[in-house]
Design an enzyme around this catalytic site. Structure first.
Site, mmCIF file in Angstrom:
data_model
loop_
_atom_site.group_PDB
_atom_site.id
_atom_site.type_symbol
_atom_site.label_atom_id
_atom_site.label_comp_id
_atom_site.label_asym_id
_atom_site.label_seq_id
_atom_site.Cartn_x
_atom_site.Cartn_y
_atom_site.Cartn_z
ATOM 1 N N ARG A 7 0.763 -1.263 -0.015
ATOM 2 C CA ARG A 7 0.059 0.063 -0.001
ATOM 3 C C ARG A 7 0.703 1.366 -0.017
ATOM 4 O O ARG A 7 1.896 1.255 0.642
ATOM 5 C CB ARG A 7 -0.817 -0.006 1.313
ATOM 6 C CG ARG A 7 -2.169 -0.882 1.188
ATOM 7 C CD ARG A 7 -3.174 -0.593 0.071
ATOM 8 N NE ARG A 7 -4.383 -1.339 -0.016
ATOM 9 C CZ ARG A 7 -4.383 -2.671 -0.742
ATOM 10 N NH1 ARG A 7 -3.339 -2.814 -1.738
ATOM 11 N NH2 ARG A 7 -5.617 -3.284 -0.863
ATOM 12 N N HIS B 83 -0.950 0.372 -9.961
ATOM 13 C CA HIS B 83 -1.831 -0.461 -9.038
ATOM 14 C C HIS B 83 -2.483 -1.518 -9.639
ATOM 15 O O HIS B 83 -3.457 -1.952 -9.531
ATOM 16 C CB HIS B 83 -2.853 0.253 -8.298
ATOM 17 C CG HIS B 83 -3.046 -0.469 -7.237
ATOM 18 N ND1 HIS B 83 -3.340 0.554 -5.992
ATOM 19 C CD2 HIS B 83 -2.987 -1.418 -6.803
ATOM 20 C CE1 HIS B 83 -3.634 -0.408 -4.920
ATOM 21 N NE2 HIS B 83 -3.591 -1.451 -5.205
ATOM 22 N N GLU C 65 -3.499 7.953 -5.292
ATOM 23 C CA GLU C 65 -3.594 7.253 -6.468
ATOM 24 C C GLU C 65 -5.092 7.844 -7.258
ATOM 25 O O GLU C 65 -5.999 7.942 -6.720
ATOM 26 C CB GLU C 65 -3.855 5.932 -6.493
ATOM 27 C CG GLU C 65 -2.654 5.163 -5.907
ATOM 28 C CD GLU C 65 -2.679 3.690 -5.660
ATOM 29 O OE1 GLU C 65 -3.781 3.099 -5.938
ATOM 30 O OE2 GLU C 65 -1.741 3.037 -5.075
#
Length: 318
Positions: free
Chosen positions: A229, A277, A258
């Site tokens: 993360r 991601h 993000e």
């Protein structure tokens, strides 16, 4: 006729959906990615598979008893409310072990063998060795978080003859890991590694785990890989470490914000590889989640047992 209801907020193929329906023939099953399909059913759904942030508005009055997430992380869920209501949560942990471990080694190999540099040179029609000389064999990898992803990463590392150091909360030993450390021993592990790979979940204990001190402890020749993360890392201190050559480079799939903002200096760094991601993406995602996790858990639930796979411990946060 039963009034029990399952909402699956994903587009499942028919064979997978039928396997679920066969277990609960008397239930109403609502399935589809569009909120228009399921939004009116959240309030009286007993089981929800695939949590969406828009569902949080109904959580105080909903009848949900068990949530199966479509991701390994649970940070997007209203955990305090769900905890108070004693809602069981199971995650998709384990679905990602193959694709994420492949991404980890793709990043490690690209940085080591300068594949990213050569791709840029190809676009510029530049023929230059870029001072490439490193190799991955027989180096030392530190895997920070030896869960299912970490185990698979350790297994692959052994194919390269690597020394594998691991860190996990319990410190319990694991196959393919030569030495195991606890979080309190992180500073002892870091200086020994050529690669640091972070696979941890985000919890109050792990937030900001990697900052100025940790990057200073790493070797100047070491590479930092984060697929856990973004908030495990103090991002501006990672940027500083990269700029000052405290570490050799980084492969990053997750970020504090993000999508990664256009103004982030990470975009322009020659020693950084950025992926959006996507390290857990795989053609087999739904199949593994339904067959390996949700269906076994559903059988437990129907037998009035706690789901046995990936049941969230609210105290630990994973």
């Amino acid at each position: 006729m039963s009034n029990r209801k399952l909402v699956i907020s994903q587009n499942l193929n028919e064979p997978l959906l039928q396997k679920v329906k066969e277990l609960i023939p008397e239930w109403t099953v609502i399935t589809g990615r569009s909120p228009e399909i399921w939004k009116e059913h959240i309030i009286d759904a007993e089981v929800i598979a695939g949590w969406k942030s828009s569902m949080s508005a109904s959580v105080h009055t909903s009848e949900v008893k068990w949530i199966q997430t479509w991701s390994a992380g649970v940070n997007a869920l209203p955990l305090e409310t769900l905890k108070q209501r004693k809602v069981r949560i199971t995650t998709a942990n384990g679905v990602h072990a193959y694709p994420i471990s492949e991404t980890i080694f793709a990043l490690m190999l690209s940085l080591t063998r300068k594949i990213d540099t050569y791709i840029k040179q190809q676009q510029e029609k530049t023929w230059h060795h870029a001072n490439m000389k490193q190799e991955i064999h027989e180096k030392t990898i530190g895997i920070i978080g030896v869960g299912k992803i970490g185990k698979e990463t350790a297994k692959i590392a052994k194919a390269f003859g690597m020394t594998v150091l691991g860190m996990r909360h319990s410190g319990k030993s694991e196959e393919y890991v030569d030495e195991m450390f606890t979080q309190k021993q992180l500073n002892t592990l870091l200086p020994r590694c050529d690669y640091i790979v972070v696979t941890l979940p985000l919890t109050p204990e792990t937030q900001g785990m990697f900052g100025k001190t940790e990057f200073q402890l790493m070797r100047p020749s070491a590479f930092f890989i984060n697929i856990g993360r973004g908030n495990l890392v103090v991002e501006n201190e990672l940027v500083h470490a990269l700029n000052d050559n405290q570490i050799a480079g980084a492969g990053l799939d997750v970020f504090e914000t993000e999508p990664l903002p256009e103004k982030s200096p990470l975009w322009e760094m020659n020693n950084v590889i950025i992926t959006p991601h996507t390290s857990g993406n795989t053609e087999f995602y739904d199949q593994r989640l339904i067959q390996d996790i949700f269906i076994p858990n559903l059988k437990d639930y129907l037998d009035c047992k706690n789901p046995s796979i990936n049941l969230l411990d609210y105290k630990k946060g994973y």
